[in-house]
Structure formats: structure tokens, C-alpha cells
Design a protein around this motif. Structure first.
Motif, mmCIF file in Angstrom:
data_model
loop_
_atom_site.group_PDB
_atom_site.id
_atom_site.type_symbol
_atom_site.label_atom_id
_atom_site.label_comp_id
_atom_site.label_asym_id
_atom_site.label_seq_id
_atom_site.Cartn_x
_atom_site.Cartn_y
_atom_site.Cartn_z
ATOM 1 N N ARG A 1 1.020 -1.425 -0.373
ATOM 2 C CA ARG A 1 -0.073 -0.363 -0.091
ATOM 3 C C ARG A 1 0.414 1.410 0.225
ATOM 4 O O ARG A 1 0.369 2.834 -0.753
ATOM 5 C CB ARG A 1 -0.779 0.303 0.907
ATOM 6 N N LEU A 2 2.120 1.415 1.029
ATOM 7 C CA LEU A 2 2.822 2.089 0.777
ATOM 8 C C LEU A 2 3.246 2.710 -0.459
ATOM 9 O O LEU A 2 3.213 3.482 -0.886
ATOM 10 C CB LEU A 2 3.714 2.713 1.945
ATOM 11 N N GLU A 3 4.008 1.768 -0.465
ATOM 12 C CA GLU A 3 4.759 1.582 -2.408
ATOM 13 C C GLU A 3 3.936 1.864 -3.496
ATOM 14 O O GLU A 3 3.768 2.655 -4.270
ATOM 15 C CB GLU A 3 5.321 1.112 -2.622
ATOM 16 N N THR A 4 2.251 1.508 -3.414
ATOM 17 C CA THR A 4 1.159 2.332 -4.549
ATOM 18 C C THR A 4 0.540 3.858 -4.334
ATOM 19 O O THR A 4 0.570 4.275 -5.384
ATOM 20 C CB THR A 4 -0.188 1.275 -3.582
ATOM 21 N N VAL A 5 0.766 3.973 -2.982
ATOM 22 C CA VAL A 5 -0.025 5.508 -2.688
ATOM 23 C C VAL A 5 1.498 6.300 -3.462
ATOM 24 O O VAL A 5 1.349 7.183 -3.810
ATOM 25 C CB VAL A 5 -0.244 5.883 -1.270
ATOM 26 N N GLN A 6 2.883 5.660 -3.396
ATOM 27 C CA GLN A 6 3.791 6.781 -3.151
ATOM 28 C C GLN A 6 4.282 7.157 -4.582
ATOM 29 O O GLN A 6 4.200 7.971 -5.810
ATOM 30 C CB GLN A 6 4.927 6.275 -2.748
ATOM 31 N N THR A 7 3.483 6.239 -5.903
ATOM 32 C CA THR A 7 3.459 5.837 -7.038
ATOM 33 C C THR A 7 2.167 6.715 -7.440
ATOM 34 O O THR A 7 2.675 7.777 -8.466
ATOM 35 C CB THR A 7 3.447 4.167 -7.490
ATOM 36 N N ALA A 8 1.461 6.589 -6.492
ATOM 37 C CA ALA A 8 0.029 7.214 -7.468
ATOM 38 C C ALA A 8 0.697 9.190 -7.427
ATOM 39 O O ALA A 8 0.095 9.843 -8.155
ATOM 40 C CB ALA A 8 -1.421 7.592 -6.392
ATOM 41 N N ARG A 9 1.562 9.222 -6.384
ATOM 42 C CA ARG A 9 1.979 10.196 -5.757
ATOM 43 C C ARG A 9 2.344 10.835 -6.920
ATOM 44 O O ARG A 9 2.220 12.386 -7.670
ATOM 45 C CB ARG A 9 2.261 11.083 -4.439
ATOM 46 N N ALA A 10 3.665 10.255 -6.983
ATOM 47 C CA ALA A 10 4.570 10.346 -8.422
ATOM 48 C C ALA A 10 3.489 10.877 -9.895
ATOM 49 O O ALA A 10 4.144 11.643 -10.425
ATOM 50 C CB ALA A 10 5.532 9.416 -8.882
ATOM 51 N N TYR A 11 2.906 9.835 -9.648
ATOM 52 C CA TYR A 11 1.972 10.417 -10.821
ATOM 53 C C TYR A 11 1.215 11.299 -11.459
ATOM 54 O O TYR A 11 0.887 12.010 -12.131
ATOM 55 C CB TYR A 11 0.604 9.492 -11.283
ATOM 56 N N PHE A 12 0.149 12.264 -9.562
ATOM 57 C CA PHE A 12 0.296 13.049 -9.918
ATOM 58 C C PHE A 12 0.634 14.360 -10.197
ATOM 59 O O PHE A 12 0.049 15.319 -10.413
ATOM 60 C CB PHE A 12 -1.269 12.988 -8.630
ATOM 61 N N MET A 13 2.003 14.675 -9.655
ATOM 62 C CA MET A 13 2.674 15.501 -9.027
ATOM 63 C C MET A 13 3.646 15.792 -10.873
ATOM 64 O O MET A 13 3.687 17.030 -11.052
ATOM 65 C CB MET A 13 3.883 15.294 -8.625
ATOM 66 N N ASP A 14 3.437 14.890 -11.630
ATOM 67 C CA ASP A 14 3.762 15.048 -12.779
ATOM 68 C C ASP A 14 2.760 15.802 -13.939
ATOM 69 O O ASP A 14 3.148 15.616 -14.340
ATOM 70 C CB ASP A 14 4.276 13.801 -13.479
ATOM 71 N N PHE A 15 1.761 14.954 -13.545
ATOM 72 C CA PHE A 15 0.288 16.450 -14.260
ATOM 73 C C PHE A 15 1.219 17.267 -13.761
ATOM 74 O O PHE A 15 0.553 18.810 -14.900
ATOM 75 C CB PHE A 15 -0.879 14.992 -14.192
ATOM 76 N N LEU A 16 0.547 17.385 -12.465
ATOM 77 C CA LEU A 16 0.835 18.903 -11.666
ATOM 78 C C LEU A 16 1.786 19.813 -12.484
ATOM 79 O O LEU A 16 1.095 21.159 -13.407
ATOM 80 C CB LEU A 16 0.178 19.249 -10.546
ATOM 81 N N LYS A 17 2.786 19.515 -12.578
ATOM 82 C CA LYS A 17 4.326 20.157 -12.924
ATOM 83 C C LYS A 17 3.456 20.345 -14.470
ATOM 84 O O LYS A 17 3.681 21.588 -14.702
ATOM 85 C CB LYS A 17 5.769 19.073 -13.085
ATOM 86 N N ARG A 18 3.775 19.848 -15.143
ATOM 87 C CA ARG A 18 3.204 19.906 -16.945
ATOM 88 C C ARG A 18 2.041 20.518 -16.946
ATOM 89 O O ARG A 18 2.100 21.600 -17.759
ATOM 90 C CB ARG A 18 2.542 18.481 -17.425
ATOM 91 N N CYS A 19 0.920 20.741 -15.581
ATOM 92 C CA CYS A 19 0.304 21.861 -16.449
ATOM 93 C C CYS A 19 0.300 23.262 -15.992
ATOM 94 O O CYS A 19 0.163 24.121 -16.262
ATOM 95 C CB CYS A 19 -1.369 21.439 -15.171
ATOM 96 N N LYS A 20 1.358 23.855 -14.631
ATOM 97 C CA LYS A 20 1.659 24.329 -14.020
ATOM 98 C C LYS A 20 2.321 25.026 -15.357
ATOM 99 O O LYS A 20 2.229 26.806 -15.316
ATOM 100 C CB LYS A 20 2.527 24.358 -12.813
ATOM 101 N N GLU A 21 3.457 24.004 -15.600
ATOM 102 C CA GLU A 21 4.451 24.725 -17.314
ATOM 103 C C GLU A 21 3.443 25.489 -18.156
ATOM 104 O O GLU A 21 3.467 26.381 -18.417
ATOM 105 C CB GLU A 21 5.139 23.840 -17.321
ATOM 106 N N TYR A 22 2.215 24.668 -18.768
ATOM 107 C CA TYR A 22 1.703 25.221 -18.851
ATOM 108 C C TYR A 22 0.345 26.608 -19.060
ATOM 109 O O TYR A 22 -0.423 27.041 -19.740
ATOM 110 C CB TYR A 22 0.802 24.111 -20.362
ATOM 111 N N ASP A 23 0.482 27.188 -17.557
ATOM 112 C CA ASP A 23 -0.679 27.846 -16.929
ATOM 113 C C ASP A 23 -2.169 27.380 -17.435
ATOM 114 O O ASP A 23 -2.797 28.444 -17.207
ATOM 115 C CB ASP A 23 -0.017 28.984 -17.291
ATOM 116 N N ILE A 24 -2.227 26.380 -17.285
ATOM 117 C CA ILE A 24 -3.514 25.609 -17.402
ATOM 118 C C ILE A 24 -4.858 26.633 -16.759
ATOM 119 O O ILE A 24 -6.085 26.722 -16.720
ATOM 120 C CB ILE A 24 -3.239 23.886 -17.978
ATOM 121 N N SER A 25 -4.329 25.972 -15.153
ATOM 122 C CA SER A 25 -5.631 26.943 -14.243
ATOM 123 C C SER A 25 -4.132 27.146 -12.692
ATOM 124 O O SER A 25 -3.273 26.733 -13.112
ATOM 125 C CB SER A 25 -5.801 25.855 -13.993
ATOM 126 N N ARG A 26 -4.031 27.737 -12.334
ATOM 127 C CA ARG A 26 -4.363 28.793 -11.263
ATOM 128 C C ARG A 26 -4.258 28.062 -10.261
ATOM 129 O O ARG A 26 -5.019 27.943 -8.823
ATOM 130 C CB ARG A 26 -4.914 30.222 -10.982
#
Length: 357
Positions: free
Chosen positions: A104-129
Motif C-alpha cells: 500500500r505504501l509503495e502504491t500511494v507513493q507511485t500514484a503521488r508521483a503520477y499526480f505530481m507529474d501531471f500537475l507540473k506539466r499543467c503548471k508549465e502550460y499555465d492551464i489553471s491557477r
């Protein structure tokens, strides 16, 4: 010329395959997310793993094709490529659907890495504040991280006024995100009808994917906040298990002996232990003692030895003497003399004339 045509055929087939992978994984996620079947069932977990594999393959293809770049703006991305921004978010959401307790710990950490990758890409394109969450290793200071070692438990400090202000700001931001998410979902439901009908033009399709990306920004922020709390709990549990495993086993204590609750040994000898005394002789000893005294049923009436009879007679004589000595007082002597005088002057039976006619 033939080589050029084959190259064009491959390049034309790649987007179709990439699109199929994204749509297939996205469809499985929506079905799993809306099903009433238990999430831990084998069929659901098999579909989740298959969808994750499809989306990871699509992500690898996007990286090879280099569809996104930090040097371009959101308007420069083709409408057909906007939907591939959702790949990390969908991978993270499907990863959270896995129900393996051991990992479970490894699963949630992997999911967090995916979410952070998505948010960083959106932050770079300034999609949302929005404010980008801190990385997982930034939650503790470097000194605390170096001293923690194998133990991951942390002490929660008491909230100060500045913390209360930040907590109020976080609460307000969460309320605002929830309101925006509801508005985006309402707009998405309207745009989805046009896209599903196949009558959407390029502008409507672009608006549809932009709304989906903005919605997933709000979803990822909430998921990361929940994951951070779960990670802290899981790490504390792991630390407790390691601490319990390191503790030595307690030695087995010998059984306690019974003891007497008396003030001193003399009292215990006089009054006993407060409960029936322990036996002082065996059955054979008792039998032998009574046999010597002639007190057994097959030996007739109990006969006392001569020495014991003499002792009893002497004791009775002494008791009589003591009694006589007690009676030798003036009042008893006077009463005895008067009785003797009366018997001399009156014959036996004098004055007994009751019921004699």
C-alpha cells in the motif's frame, strides 16, 4: 519511394494506436470508477492492471514522440494532442484503485508521483491557477530526514497562530476548488453531449479537453492531500511494527510459591493460615496410631492404659478439693449447720401433707 511510403504508413498508424491506448485505458477507468462491484474483486483488479499497462505504454510513446515541450504555450499544442496531457492523471487514479495491502505504501507513493507529474506539466502550460504541492521529501527538514533513519514516526507540533491562519487559508482554497470542480463538471456534461454525438468541431473538442484537464487538476490536488495523510499513517505503522520486532521477548517467570498473609511467624503458628491446615500425617500413620491405642473397629471398645486412668482420677480429686475450698466460706457453713439442726428436730416427711385427704 517505397521506403518513403512505408514511413508515412508507420507514422499514420502510430497516432491511431496511441489514441486507442488512451481511449481504452480511459474507458476502463470510467467503468471501474462507476461500477458497484467490489474494488478488491479479481475481475476489477485485472482490468485495473490492464488499463495501467495500456496507459503506461501510451506515456512511453508520448515521450518518444516528444509531443510536449516546456518552450511552447498551451495554444501551440494541437487539439488532438491535448488529451494526452491526462495520461499521468489517469495512471495515478488507476494506481489508487489497486488494493494490495502489503504494497500500500509503495502504491500511494507511485500514484503521488503520477499526480505530481501531471500537475507540473499543467503548471508549465499555465492551464489553471493553483499552488503546486510540496514534494514528498520536503515535508520534513533535512536534519529530521537525516536523523530519522529507519524510524519514520514524526511528532506533530502544536498549532500556532500562523498555522491556524494557514489552515484557514487551506480550508478556503479547498472550498473554492470544490466549487470550481462542480462548475467544470456541469460544463463538461454539456460539452460531452456534442463530442459524443460526433458533431463537435475543433473548437468544441479543444474546449472539452481543456475542461477535462482543469477538472483533473482539482482532483489531483485533493488526491495528493489525501495521500500525504495516508503516507504519514502508513509510515507510523511501519515504525511501530519495526519497534515491536526489535523488542526482546520477556523471559518466562517461574511460578510463585504460596505464602501466608500473617503479621509474623508466631501468629501463623498460633492462629494458622486462615484456611484449613495442611495434613500433618499420612493415612498409614493415622491407622498405626489408632491400632496401637486399640481404637480400631475390629479391636472392640477403646481401652485406656492404666497410666491414663490414674491420671484422670488424680485430676478429678484435685477438682473436688478445689471445689470444697471454694465452698468453705462463712455463709455456706452457717446454712449447712442450720439444715442439720432442722433435720434433727423434724422427722422425715414432716409437713408433706399435700393431696393426702
Amino acid at each position: 519511394m517505397a521506403e518513403y511510403e512505408n514511413t508515412n504508413d508507420v507514422s499514420a498508424a502510430e497516432p491511431s494506436k496511441l489514441s486507442d491506448l488512451l481511449e481504452g485505458g480511459w474507458k476502463i477507468f470510467e467503468e471501474v470508477d462507476s461500477t458497484n462491484e467490489p474494488l478488491a474483486s479479481t475481475s476489477i483488479q485485472v482490468r485495473v492492471k490492464r488499463a495501467i499497462g495500456m496507459l503506461e505504454e501510451a506515456s512511453s510513446m508520448v515521450a518518444l514522440l516528444d509531443l510536449f515541450s516546456r518552450n511552447e504555450e498551451l495554444e501551440e499544442i494541437a487539439t488532438a494532442d491535448l488529451k494526452y496531457l491526462l495520461l499521468p492523471a489517469l495512471c495515478g487514479a488507476l494506481t489508487m484503485k489497486q488494493t494490495s495491502r502489503d504494497k500500500r505504501l509503495e502504491t500511494v507513493q507511485t500514484a503521488r508521483a503520477y499526480f505530481m507529474d501531471f500537475l507540473k506539466r499543467c503548471k508549465e502550460y499555465d492551464i489553471s491557477r493553483f499552488e503546486l504541492p510540496r514534494a514528498a521529501n520536503e515535508n520534513a527538514s533535512p536534519d529530521e530526514a537525516s536523523e530519522s533513519g529507519s524510524s519514520t514516526a514524526t511528532v506533530t507540533p502544536q498549532p500556532c497562530p500562523s498555522d491556524l491562519v494557514s489552515m484557514a487559508a487551506q480550508r478556503q482554497a479547498k472550498i473554492e476548488r470544490y466549487r470550481q470542480r462542480k462548475e467544470l463538471e456541469a460544463r463538461l456534461s454539456d460539452v460531452r453531449r456534442a463530442v459524443d454525438s460526433g458533431q463537435a468541431d475543433d473548437e468544441v473538442s479543444r474546449d472539452f479537453y481543456n475542461l477535462n484537464v482543469q477538472r483533473w487538476v482539482a482532483v489531483c490536488l485533493e488526491e495528493i492531500e489525501s495521500i500525504d495523510q495516508e503516507v504519514e499513517i502508513l509510515q507510523n505503522m511501519a515504525g511501530l511494527k519495526q519497534g515491536a520486532a526489535k523488542q526482546p521477548l520477556q523471559p518466562v517467570r517461574p511460578p510463585m510459591k504460596p505464602f501466608i498473609l500473617t503479621k509474623d511467624a508466631v501468629q501463623a503458628q498460633v492462629f494458622g493460615a486462615g484456611y484449613p491446615s495442611l495434613p500433618t500425617m499420612t493415612v498409614d500413620d493415622w491407622y498405626e496410631q489408632h491400632r496401637k491405642r486399640g481404637a480400631m473397629p475390629d479391636q472392640g471398645i477403646l481401652t485406656r492404659p492404666a497410666g491414663e486412668e490414674d491420671t484422670d482420677a488424680k485430676e478429678r480429686e484435685e477438682e473436688d478439693k478445689e471445689k470444697k475450698a471454694d465452698d468453705d466460706d462463712e455463709e455456706s457453713l452457717l446454712k449447712a449447720r442450720n439444715w442439720d439442726d432442722w433435720k434433727e428436730t423434724h422427722r422425715r416427711g414432716y409437713g408433706n401433707r399435700h393431696n393426702m385427704g
